[in-house]
Design a protein around this motif. Sequence first.
Motif, mmCIF file in Angstrom:
data_model
loop_
_atom_site.group_PDB
_atom_site.id
_atom_site.type_symbol
_atom_site.label_atom_id
_atom_site.label_comp_id
_atom_site.label_asym_id
_atom_site.label_seq_id
_atom_site.Cartn_x
_atom_site.Cartn_y
_atom_site.Cartn_z
ATOM 1 N N LEU A 339 38.497 39.895 32.464
ATOM 2 C CA LEU A 339 38.067 38.787 33.495
ATOM 3 C C LEU A 339 38.464 39.483 34.789
ATOM 4 C CD1 LEU A 339 38.833 35.540 31.529
ATOM 5 C CD2 LEU A 339 36.613 36.661 31.660
ATOM 6 N N ILE A 340 39.213 40.271 34.943
ATOM 7 C CA ILE A 340 39.803 40.922 36.125
ATOM 8 C C ILE A 340 38.821 41.547 37.101
ATOM 9 C CG2 ILE A 340 41.576 42.298 37.146
ATOM 10 C CD1 ILE A 340 43.230 42.039 34.954
ATOM 11 N N ARG A 341 37.856 42.309 36.545
ATOM 12 C CA ARG A 341 37.072 43.186 37.264
ATOM 13 C C ARG A 341 35.837 41.908 37.882
ATOM 14 N NH1 ARG A 341 36.197 48.566 37.384
ATOM 15 N NH2 ARG A 341 37.606 49.976 36.269
ATOM 16 N N GLY A 342 35.783 42.060 39.217
ATOM 17 C CA GLY A 342 34.619 41.478 39.768
ATOM 18 C C GLY A 342 35.232 40.006 39.931
ATOM 19 N N SER A 343 36.554 39.669 39.851
ATOM 20 C CA SER A 343 36.670 38.066 39.732
ATOM 21 C C SER A 343 37.362 37.840 41.061
ATOM 22 C CB SER A 343 37.761 38.122 38.656
ATOM 23 O OG SER A 343 38.904 38.727 38.999
ATOM 24 N N ARG A 344 37.480 38.911 42.201
ATOM 25 C CA ARG A 344 37.827 38.722 43.434
ATOM 26 C C ARG A 344 36.764 39.237 44.635
ATOM 27 N NH1 ARG A 344 42.855 39.602 44.992
ATOM 28 N NH2 ARG A 344 41.924 40.463 46.987
ATOM 29 N N ASP A 345 37.304 38.646 45.692
ATOM 30 C CA ASP A 345 36.561 39.352 47.026
ATOM 31 C C ASP A 345 37.219 40.850 47.335
ATOM 32 O OD1 ASP A 345 35.049 37.063 47.276
ATOM 33 O OD2 ASP A 345 36.504 36.127 48.706
ATOM 34 N N ARG A 346 36.413 41.564 47.863
ATOM 35 C CA ARG A 346 36.625 43.131 48.090
ATOM 36 C C ARG A 346 37.664 42.884 49.409
ATOM 37 N NH1 ARG A 346 34.473 47.791 46.881
ATOM 38 N NH2 ARG A 346 32.651 46.684 45.852
ATOM 39 N N PHE A 347 38.657 43.875 49.266
ATOM 40 C CA PHE A 347 39.628 44.263 50.374
ATOM 41 C C PHE A 347 38.630 44.448 51.543
ATOM 42 C CE2 PHE A 347 42.342 44.180 46.817
ATOM 43 C CZ PHE A 347 43.367 43.441 47.158
ATOM 44 N N THR A 348 39.153 44.090 52.787
ATOM 45 C CA THR A 348 38.399 44.381 54.149
ATOM 46 C C THR A 348 39.504 44.439 55.145
ATOM 47 O OG1 THR A 348 36.518 43.829 55.148
ATOM 48 C CG2 THR A 348 37.869 41.978 54.738
ATOM 49 N N GLY A 349 39.058 44.654 56.297
ATOM 50 C CA GLY A 349 39.855 44.862 57.508
ATOM 51 C C GLY A 349 40.735 46.079 57.479
ATOM 52 N N GLU A 350 42.024 45.940 57.717
ATOM 53 C CA GLU A 350 43.027 46.994 57.413
ATOM 54 C C GLU A 350 43.680 46.862 56.344
ATOM 55 O OE1 GLU A 350 45.661 46.966 60.891
ATOM 56 O OE2 GLU A 350 43.808 47.392 62.324
ATOM 57 N N SER A 351 43.277 46.373 55.209
ATOM 58 C CA SER A 351 43.851 46.495 54.056
ATOM 59 C C SER A 351 43.173 47.288 53.127
ATOM 60 C CB SER A 351 43.728 45.055 53.208
ATOM 61 O OG SER A 351 44.327 44.900 52.159
ATOM 62 N N TYR A 352 43.658 48.573 53.295
ATOM 63 C CA TYR A 352 42.843 49.499 52.500
ATOM 64 C C TYR A 352 43.344 49.521 51.274
ATOM 65 C CZ TYR A 352 41.820 50.766 57.148
ATOM 66 O OH TYR A 352 41.137 50.734 58.628
ATOM 67 N N THR A 353 43.280 48.861 50.368
ATOM 68 C CA THR A 353 43.905 48.352 49.105
ATOM 69 C C THR A 353 42.861 48.625 47.831
ATOM 70 O OG1 THR A 353 45.301 46.905 50.448
ATOM 71 C CG2 THR A 353 45.123 46.734 47.907
ATOM 72 N N VAL A 354 43.551 49.050 46.611
ATOM 73 C CA VAL A 354 42.716 48.977 45.580
ATOM 74 C C VAL A 354 43.726 48.543 44.324
ATOM 75 C CG1 VAL A 354 43.335 51.452 45.011
ATOM 76 C CG2 VAL A 354 41.217 50.283 43.642
ATOM 77 N N LEU A 355 43.327 47.577 43.559
ATOM 78 C CA LEU A 355 44.172 47.132 42.451
ATOM 79 C C LEU A 355 43.763 48.006 41.125
ATOM 80 C CD1 LEU A 355 44.224 43.475 43.372
ATOM 81 C CD2 LEU A 355 46.142 44.920 44.087
ATOM 82 N N GLY A 356 44.981 47.696 40.317
ATOM 83 C CA GLY A 356 44.489 48.079 38.821
ATOM 84 C C GLY A 356 43.841 46.961 38.313
ATOM 85 N N ASP A 357 43.010 47.505 37.147
ATOM 86 C CA ASP A 357 42.304 46.330 36.365
ATOM 87 C C ASP A 357 42.996 45.852 35.005
ATOM 88 O OD1 ASP A 357 42.478 48.649 34.593
ATOM 89 O OD2 ASP A 357 40.385 48.889 34.404
ATOM 90 N N THR A 358 44.204 46.086 34.960
ATOM 91 C CA THR A 358 44.927 45.550 33.915
ATOM 92 C C THR A 358 46.322 44.389 34.361
ATOM 93 O OG1 THR A 358 44.406 47.300 32.363
ATOM 94 C CG2 THR A 358 46.121 45.989 31.820
ATOM 95 N N ALA A 359 46.156 43.297 33.785
ATOM 96 C CA ALA A 359 47.164 42.422 34.426
ATOM 97 C C ALA A 359 48.324 42.575 33.376
ATOM 98 C CB ALA A 359 46.771 41.031 34.353
ATOM 99 N N ILE A 360 49.559 42.505 34.125
ATOM 100 C CA ILE A 360 50.889 42.623 33.240
ATOM 101 C C ILE A 360 51.465 41.163 33.472
ATOM 102 C CG2 ILE A 360 53.295 43.400 33.705
ATOM 103 C CD1 ILE A 360 52.196 45.538 35.260
ATOM 104 N N GLU A 361 51.471 40.665 32.025
ATOM 105 C CA GLU A 361 51.837 39.383 31.794
ATOM 106 C C GLU A 361 53.223 39.275 31.038
ATOM 107 O OE1 GLU A 361 48.586 37.710 29.682
ATOM 108 O OE2 GLU A 361 47.248 37.870 31.277
ATOM 109 N N SER A 362 53.581 40.391 30.519
ATOM 110 C CA SER A 362 55.150 40.269 29.794
ATOM 111 C C SER A 362 55.356 41.796 29.576
ATOM 112 C CB SER A 362 54.869 39.721 28.664
ATOM 113 O OG SER A 362 54.048 40.218 27.645
ATOM 114 N N GLY A 363 56.734 41.758 29.388
ATOM 115 C CA GLY A 363 56.970 43.129 28.910
ATOM 116 C C GLY A 363 57.688 44.236 29.907
ATOM 117 N N GLN A 364 58.178 45.150 29.633
ATOM 118 C CA GLN A 364 58.594 46.378 30.389
ATOM 119 C C GLN A 364 57.707 47.316 30.413
ATOM 120 O OE1 GLN A 364 62.482 47.431 29.252
ATOM 121 N NE2 GLN A 364 63.295 45.393 29.226
#
Length: 509
Positions: A339-364
Amino acid sequence: MDAQKEALQRIISTLANKNDEIQNFIDTLNHTLKGVQANSSNVIAELDEEFDGLYSILDEMKESMTNSIKQEQAHKSQELQNQLSQCSNALENSEELLEYAARSLDIKDPEEFSKAARQIKDRVTMASAFRISLKPKVSDNMTHLMVDFSQERQMLQALKFLPVPKAPEIDPGECLVADNAVTVVWRMPEEDNKIDHFVLEYRKTNFDGLPRVKDETCWDLIDYIKGTEYTLSGLKFDSKYMNFRVRACNKAVAGEYSDPVTLETKALVFNLDNTSSHLNLKVEDSYVEWDSTGGKGQENKIKGKENKGSGQITVLKNNTTRSGTPSPKRTSVSSRSPLIRGSRDRFTGESYTVLGDTAIESGQHYWEVRAQKDCKSYSVGVAYKNLGKFDQLGKTNTSWCIHVNNWLQTTFAAKHNNKAKALDVPVPDRIGVYCDFDGGQLSFYNASSKQLLHTFKTKFAQPLLPGFMVWCGGLALSTGLQVPSAVKMLQKSENGLSGSASSLTNVTQ
């Protein structure tokens, strides 16, 4: 009603799992049955080949020995034939002389008689009958060419199948999954001094328990192992488990495989989310590069080999970084959420950002980042997935990072909630990121020396996503890594917060 539904759901889940287990066993039996048939045909063919080899040797030996007998026969026959011919000639001459001598007795003239007597005497002196041997040069004895195969016959009658080594036993308690390496330890059920070496086979799987016949990769093989343990290093931990089995071999034959053992090899594996990355970044799963044209070619696929000249992020699912985790213990590793991919707006402006596609919810978890030498500015850290499309890493209370700026002069700082803490350490070639979600800790390390660079201590209230900012350059990632042993030791030795992190510590609401 709800309780009954939940109970029924548990029963259905249990039955489904049992059915799956039985089906896997049926597949295993069918696979084994085919193996019995195929292997039986193979050993029969090998047996025929071995006996054909024996027959061939016996035929060659028979032919050679028969030739020896025939040569001896020919030699003796020739010698006797020569001797027989000589004797026949001598006898013929002797009979002729005897007849001449008998006629000479009837001569009346003394002078002629004396002359004939002298001739007879001279001929007798020169006669071959008195010079040939009357003993055979060779005998008819052929016993020196006799054979006795009684001992060899006993040896042939004693032929039997080769002794097969027993199957080794892998000891899961002694096996170790550590630092993206697996040490497998086994023993023989009883001592066997004829064992020459062992063969270790392994493969990756996402199924716990017994190895499956269907939907599995082929076994990889390590041959000629002299000891009773072996370490596989530099592995790609991009599957949840690995299957292992081992067999013993003597000089002639390999024994049965050991019972397979499944060891856990979970690690965080993620790609980059190209559906929400800034348009100035070209991204396709494992690759990203700075694009000053404003993303006009964003729709084109970026091939890693075609972009060596420009900055790029590359997700690598293998690394030789090492950590230690005893294999029998099972720890939770977050799974990739669809559900992560495509679930948010694209970064814009000066936020030259890319996120990973896997959520960390627990563990090390742990991953590493390498910056290209020409990279002007970059950030590495984590963020909640609700990070705003104009937000930059470290400038909100929902993101944490360390930032490197190589524009004009180099600055190195930890950032959170728009606050920066200068880091008085050299910028490493590779940065290791350690995230303890449950413990509320985010630490950055020199990936080579394992020197602690900075630690954020907080309480994470939402799932985290790995985050990266890159401008005029690129980064390379390594995922699928276990938490290194050195990092674990440093974490255990820490009491409270590190001094470098104190000014940026917070509790996230």
